[in-house]
Design an enzyme around this catalytic site. Structure first.
Site, PDB file in Angstrom:
ATOM      1  N   TYR A 167       0.811  -1.227   0.000  1.00 34.13           N
ATOM      2  CA  TYR A 167       0.000   0.000   0.000  1.00 34.13           C
ATOM      3  C   TYR A 167       0.841   1.272   0.000  1.00 34.13           C
ATOM      4  CZ  TYR A 167       0.036  -0.176   5.269  1.00 34.13           C
ATOM      5  OH  TYR A 167       0.351  -0.231   6.607  1.00 34.13           O
ATOM      6  N   GLU A 168       0.145   2.397  -0.268  1.00 32.21           N
ATOM      7  CA  GLU A 168       0.773   3.711  -0.450  1.00 32.21           C
ATOM      8  C   GLU A 168       1.783   3.693  -1.601  1.00 32.21           C
ATOM      9  OE1 GLU A 168      -0.645   6.031   0.848  1.00 32.21           O
ATOM     10  OE2 GLU A 168      -1.702   5.051   2.472  1.00 32.21           O
ATOM     11  N   GLY A 169       1.490   2.934  -2.625  1.00 31.70           N
ATOM     12  CA  GLY A 169       2.391   2.782  -3.761  1.00 31.70           C
ATOM     13  C   GLY A 169       3.285   1.585  -3.544  1.00 31.70           C
TER      14      GLY A 169
END
Length: 576
Positions: free
Chosen positions: A436-438
Site C-alpha cells: 500500500y501507499e504505492g
C-alpha cells in the site's frame, strides 16, 4: 511479550548522532522546544504506547473487526484506547497552534507513529492518515471546508480515509471512474465504488471524513482529469450521507483494522482544491503517508526483533561452539542467543533497525526544515532530501520488515510457526506495507525514472556529496563509505548515459538501484552512529559489525547488476 518503546535509544540517535534538537531550535516555530521537552514527550509517548496500545495487539488480531448490517465493530478495547489517544492530545503533536495543535516538530509525531505501529499495527491504521488529511485540507481546502472540518480532523475527533483504489484500477489512477457532478449550491454528488479503504467504516469516531478521487463529467481522460472531494459519513446537519460500507476484507493480517469496500450513491461532498487537480492535493496526503509507512516497517521489524531477542535469551538448546562466554560466569553456553547462526540473524536485523531509524529521523527533521527554515537554499536542500529519500525508505524498510520478521521467526523454530509466540502475527501484518501507499516497485520507478534521470542525476549527486562531506576521511571506516558514495554517483552518470538507448532499462534495474542507494545510506548512518557511540558499547558495536559483515556486501552485488545492465545496452549500441 508486548512491544516496548525505548526512548533512550531514540534520544541517542537524535541527540548524539543527528544533533536534531539544536537543528530544530534554529527553526522559528521550535525555538522554545528544548531537549527536556522533547525527552518528556518521548517518555510519555513510550508509556502510553506500552501501557494502553500494545496490550490490545493480540486480541485485536484474534478477534478482529466484525461487520454487520453495514456497520463495523472494532475489537474490544479499541474504542477506549482511541478515546484516550484523542484526550491525551497525541493527534495534535505537530498540528499548528492556530489549528488547535501543539506545534511540535514532525519528528516527534514520526517517532510516536513508529512506536504505535510496532505495538499494534491494526489499531494504528485508523489514526495513521490524520496528519496527512490535515495537511491536505489545510493547504488545498476552501475556507468553508477548513472551518467545518479542519479542527475536528486536527484533534482526531473525526477520522479521515483516503479513497483512491477501484477494482479495475489499482496503481493506475488514471482509470478511476467514480463520478462527481457539481450542484447549484457548489457541492458535488459523488457516485462510484472504492476498494481496500482502510477504516472506511468503524465505531471509533462519530464521523468519518472520506477524501475521494473522482472525475467531473467534462474532465479530460487520465490522471490529469481527477478531482478530490471531501465526502463525510455524516453531513453538517447530522444526517447520514449516502456512503455505504458493503463489506470488509478477510485479510492475511491487520485483522484489527477494517479494510472496506465502499459505495457512494450520489453522496454529498465538496471539492478540495481546483477541479481536475485532485492528484496535487492528494499527493500531499500520500507523501506524508509514505514516510509513515517506512516507519511502520522499522517499527514492525523492531517488534519482531524484540520478540526474537527475548526468546533467544530464554530458550536453551545444545552448547554453542567456541569458548565459554566470559559474561556468563562459567554457565554452559546453551542459550540459543549464544549460537552464531542466531546471533547473525538478531544482530543483522538490529543493524537494519538502527541504521534505517537514523535515516528516517533525519528525513522527519528535513520535513520541518523544508517548511520552516528562513534560508531558501536550506529549504531547497531539505525538499530534495525528502523527495529522493522517502521512496527509498518506504521500499527498503517495508521489504526488510517482512523478510527480517521471517528471519526473526526462524529464531523460534517450530514455536514461531504457531500463534502462541506472536511472531507470526508480525510477519502477517508487515506484508501489506510492501503494497500500500504505492507498491515498492512503484517507489523504485518513482526514484529512478521520475527523480534521478530527469536532471541527469544532479539532485542525487548533490545529496550524496552532502553525505560525503559529513564524514571524516581520516577514519578508515568513513573513508570507505565515501568511496561507496562516489561509486553511487558514478552509477547515476552511467544510467543517465545508457537509459536513452533502451527505454526499458531504468524500469528493469529500478529495484536494484533503490537497494544500492539504501545500502549506501545505511553505511553512512552506521559511520555516524559508530563515531558517536561510547567505545566498547556492545549495544551499538555488535550491529555495526553485523552491518559491515552481513549487510554491506550486497552493495557490490546490486551495483554490479545495474552496471552490467548498462554495459549490455552499450554493447548492443556498438554492435548495431
Amino acid at each position: 511479550m508486548n512491544y516496548t518503546p525505548r526512548p533512550d535509544e531514540a534520544r541517542f540517535l537524535l541527540n548524539a548522532v543527528l544533533d536534531a534538537p539544536a537543528r530544530l531550535r534554529a527553526l522559528a516555530p521550535f525555538a522554545e522546544v528544548d531537549d527536556a521537552l522533547q525527552a518528556q514527550v518521548l517518555d510519555e509517548a513510550g508509556k502510553f504506547v506500552a501501557e494502553l496500545i500494545a496490550p490490545l495487539n493480540r486480541s485485536g488480531d484474534e478477534i478482529g473487526c466484525r461487520f454487520a448490517d453495514g456497520e463495523v465493530i472494532t475489537p474490544p478495547g479499541f474504542r477506549d484506547a482511541y478515546k484516550a489517544f484523542v484526550e491525551g492530545g497525541w493527534p495534535t503533536l505537530s498540528v499548528a497552534p492556530e489549528d488547535g495543535g501543539q506545534g511540535l516538530p514532525a519528528l516527534l509525531e514520526a517517532i510516536l507513529f513508529e512506536w504505535l505501529s510496532a505495538a499494534n499495527h491494526g489499531f494504528t491504521m485508523a489514526p495513521g492518515l490524520l496528519h496527512g488529511a490535515y495537511e491536505c485540507l489545510k493547504h488545498h481546502g476552501s475556507e468553508a471546508l477548513k472551518a467545518g472540518y479542519l479542527p475536528k480532523i486536527a484533534s482526531g475527533e473525526w477520522l479521515p480515509t483516503m479513497c483512491l483504489t477501484e477494482a479495475h484500477a489499482g496503481s493506475d489512477l488514471g482509470q478511476v471512474r467514480t463520478r462527481a457532478v457539481v450542484q447549484a449550491d457548489g457541492s458535488v454528488r459523488v457516485t462510484g465504488g472504492k476498494i481496500f479503504i482502510s477504516s472506511g467504516e468503524h465505531d471509533l469516531s462519530e464521523n468519518i471524513v472520506h477524501l475521494v478521487l473522482c472525475r467531473l463529467p467534462d474532465a479530460p481522460a487520465g490522471p490529469k482529469g481527477l478531482s478530490l472531494a471531501l465526502v463525510p459519513k455524516r453531513l453538517p446537519d447530522g444526517t447520514r450521507n449516502a456512503v455505504h460500507c458493503e463489506r470488509i476484507e478477510e485479510k492475511m493480517g491487520l485483522h484489527g483494522s477494517a479494510t472496506c469496500t465502499m459505495r457512494f450513491d450520489a453522496a454529498t461532498g465538496w471539492l478540495i482544491g481546483e477541479a481536475n487537480r485532485g492528484l496535487a492535493a492528494m499527493f500531499v496526503m500520500m507523501n506524508a503517508a509514505r514516510l509513515h509507512v517506512a516507519l511502520q516497517g522499522i517499527g514492525l521489524l523492531d517488534a519482531a526483533w524484540q520478540k526474537a531477542e527475548a526468546y533467544a535469551h530464554e530458550r536453551r538448546q545444545m552448547r554453542a561452539p567456541g569458548p565459554e562466554p566470559a559474561s556468563r560466569g562459567g554457565e554452559a553456553a546453551d542459550l540459543i542467543a549464544e549460537h552464531p547462526a542466531m546471533r547473525r540473524i538478531l544482530d543483522t536485523q538490529r543493524a537494519w533497525i538502527d541504521g534505517a531509524r537514523l535515516i528516517a529521523y533525519r528525513t522527519a527533521v528535513q520535513l520541518d526544515v523544508a517548511r520552516h527554515d528562513g534560508d531558501a537554499r536550506a529549504r531547497e536542500r531539505a525538499q530534495r532530501w525528502c523527495a529522493l529519500v522517502t521512496p527509498v525508505l518506504k521500499a527498503a524498510c517495508t521489504q526488510q520488515a517482512f523478510h527480517g520478521a521471517s528471519d526473526c521467526l526462524q529464531v523460534f523454530g517450530g514455536h514461531g510457526y504457531v500463534r502462541e509466540s506472536g511472531i507470526e502475527q508480525v510477519l502477517r501484518d508487515a506484508r501489506v506495507t510492501m503494497i500500500y501507499e504505492g507498491t515498492n516497485e512503484i517507489q523504485a520507478i518513482d526514484l529512478l525514472v521520475r527523480k534521478v534521470l530527469p536532471d541527469g542525476g544532479a539532485g542525487m549527486s548533490a545529496l550524496l556529496i552532502e553525505l560525503r562531506d559529513e564524514l571524516d576521511a581520516s577514519r578508515e571506516a568513513e573513508a570507505d563509505v565515501q568511496r561507496r558514495l562516489a561509486q553511487l554517483r558514478y552509477l547515476g552518470t552511467t544510467l543517465t548515459m545508457a537509459a536513452p538507448a533502451d527505454a526499458a532499462l531504468p524500469f528493469e534495474v529500478a529495484d536494484d538501484y533503490l537497494r544500492v542507494v539504501m545500502l549506501a545510506m545505511l553505511a553512512w548512518a552506521w559511520a555516524r552512529i559508530e563515531r558517536a557511540a561510547p567505545a566498547g558499547d556492545a549495544r551499538w558495536s555488535r550491529p555495526a559489525a553485523a552491518f559491515r559483515r552481513w549487510v554491506l556486501p550486497e552493495f557490490e552485488l546490486r551495483l554490479g547488476i545495474v552496471k552490467r545492465a548498462c554495459e549490455a545496452v552499450s554493447a548492443r549500441q556498438a554492435a548495431a
